[in-house]
Design an enzyme around this catalytic site. Sequence first.
Site, PDB file in Angstrom:
ATOM      1  N   SER A 169      46.938 -28.071  -0.964  1.00  0.00           N
ATOM      2  CA  SER A 169      46.326 -29.395  -0.922  1.00  0.00           C
ATOM      3  C   SER A 169      44.876 -29.256  -0.485  1.00  0.00           C
ATOM      4  CB  SER A 169      47.061 -30.285   0.078  1.00  0.00           C
ATOM      5  OG  SER A 169      46.813 -29.828   1.385  1.00  0.00           O
ATOM      6  N   MET A 225      42.226 -30.624   2.620  1.00  0.00           N
ATOM      7  CA  MET A 225      42.448 -30.649   4.073  1.00  0.00           C
ATOM      8  C   MET A 225      43.109 -31.971   4.491  1.00  0.00           C
ATOM      9  SD  MET A 225      39.081 -28.763   5.571  1.00  0.00           S
ATOM     10  CE  MET A 225      39.723 -28.732   7.221  1.00  0.00           C
ATOM     11  N   GLY A 250      48.704 -32.405   5.906  1.00  0.00           N
ATOM     12  CA  GLY A 250      49.906 -32.119   6.670  1.00  0.00           C
ATOM     13  C   GLY A 250      50.550 -30.777   6.359  1.00  0.00           C
ATOM     14  N   SER A 288      50.219 -27.778   7.857  1.00  0.00           N
ATOM     15  CA  SER A 288      50.749 -27.131   9.067  1.00  0.00           C
ATOM     16  C   SER A 288      51.954 -27.887   9.605  1.00  0.00           C
ATOM     17  CB  SER A 288      49.665 -27.012  10.136  1.00  0.00           C
ATOM     18  OG  SER A 288      48.624 -26.171   9.678  1.00  0.00           O
ATOM     19  N   ASP A 296      50.697 -19.802   7.236  1.00  0.00           N
ATOM     20  CA  ASP A 296      49.695 -20.867   7.288  1.00  0.00           C
ATOM     21  C   ASP A 296      48.335 -20.279   6.920  1.00  0.00           C
ATOM     22  OD1 ASP A 296      49.132 -23.588   7.752  1.00  0.00           O
ATOM     23  OD2 ASP A 296      48.412 -23.186   9.780  1.00  0.00           O
ATOM     24  N   GLU A 297      47.435 -21.119   6.438  1.00  0.00           N
ATOM     25  CA  GLU A 297      46.087 -20.702   6.032  1.00  0.00           C
ATOM     26  C   GLU A 297      46.166 -19.614   4.958  1.00  0.00           C
ATOM     27  OE1 GLU A 297      43.743 -22.576   6.938  1.00  0.00           O
ATOM     28  OE2 GLU A 297      44.572 -23.541   8.713  1.00  0.00           O
ATOM     29  N   CYS A 328      41.527 -39.851  -0.305  1.00  0.00           N
ATOM     30  CA  CYS A 328      40.079 -40.001  -0.149  1.00  0.00           C
ATOM     31  C   CYS A 328      39.807 -41.321   0.580  1.00  0.00           C
ATOM     32  CB  CYS A 328      39.459 -40.018  -1.548  1.00  0.00           C
ATOM     33  SG  CYS A 328      37.661 -40.240  -1.607  1.00  0.00           S
ATOM     34  N   CYS A 338      38.312 -37.437  -3.374  1.00  0.00           N
ATOM     35  CA  CYS A 338      38.770 -37.377  -4.762  1.00  0.00           C
ATOM     36  C   CYS A 338      37.671 -36.727  -5.607  1.00  0.00           C
ATOM     37  CB  CYS A 338      39.093 -38.779  -5.281  1.00  0.00           C
ATOM     38  SG  CYS A 338      37.650 -39.860  -5.416  1.00  0.00           S
TER      39      CYS A 338
END
Length: 192
Positions: free
Chosen positions: A9, A11, A14, A16, A87-88, A145, A182
């Site tokens: 996605s 930033m 959700g 994490s 993660d990341e 957005c 967006c």
Amino acid sequence: MAQLYFYYSAMNAGKSTSLLQSSYNYRERGMNTFVLTAAIDDRAGVGKVASRIGIETDAYAFDSNDNLSEIINKRHSREHQHCILIDEAQFLSKQQVKQLTYVVDCLDIPVLCYGIKTDFQGELFPGSHYLLAWSDKLIELKTICHCGRKANMILRLDSEGKPVREGEQVEIGGNDTYESVCRKHFRPYFWD
């Protein structure tokens, strides 16, 4: 049969939180999970995965030189692992994504990767590039957005909150540094 998943996605979608919930679900059933995160992102502390809603867990902090299949295999031989969560994941190298396919195909352990798809210039991160190419399942997590449309791009902001067009691909930061937008609101800065 185990599979390689990529949850991606912009930033603040959700990612994490979803990872932490998945780990909790496995552990609640008495299963072992191994959580890893990129050492480069130490905003929550080195070796921590933390959500903006206030939950966190300890994690193995990997860097670009780590052989993830060896690390996971050693841990798996000591204590059976039911799921690997990363993660990341945008910070994975091409070789590390290959190593994760080994974990799935040869160790038969599901691997769930969570990361950002593109950088502030709309370019794929290396880890995201190979996860998009080689994952068994692609799952988009959505955020919005400021206009209410789905945010699928990211703007990097300067100290005055204005979008920047140039810079290194990686600059660790949060809401003070980045804004998910967006494509319509991304376009004026890079495509018009």
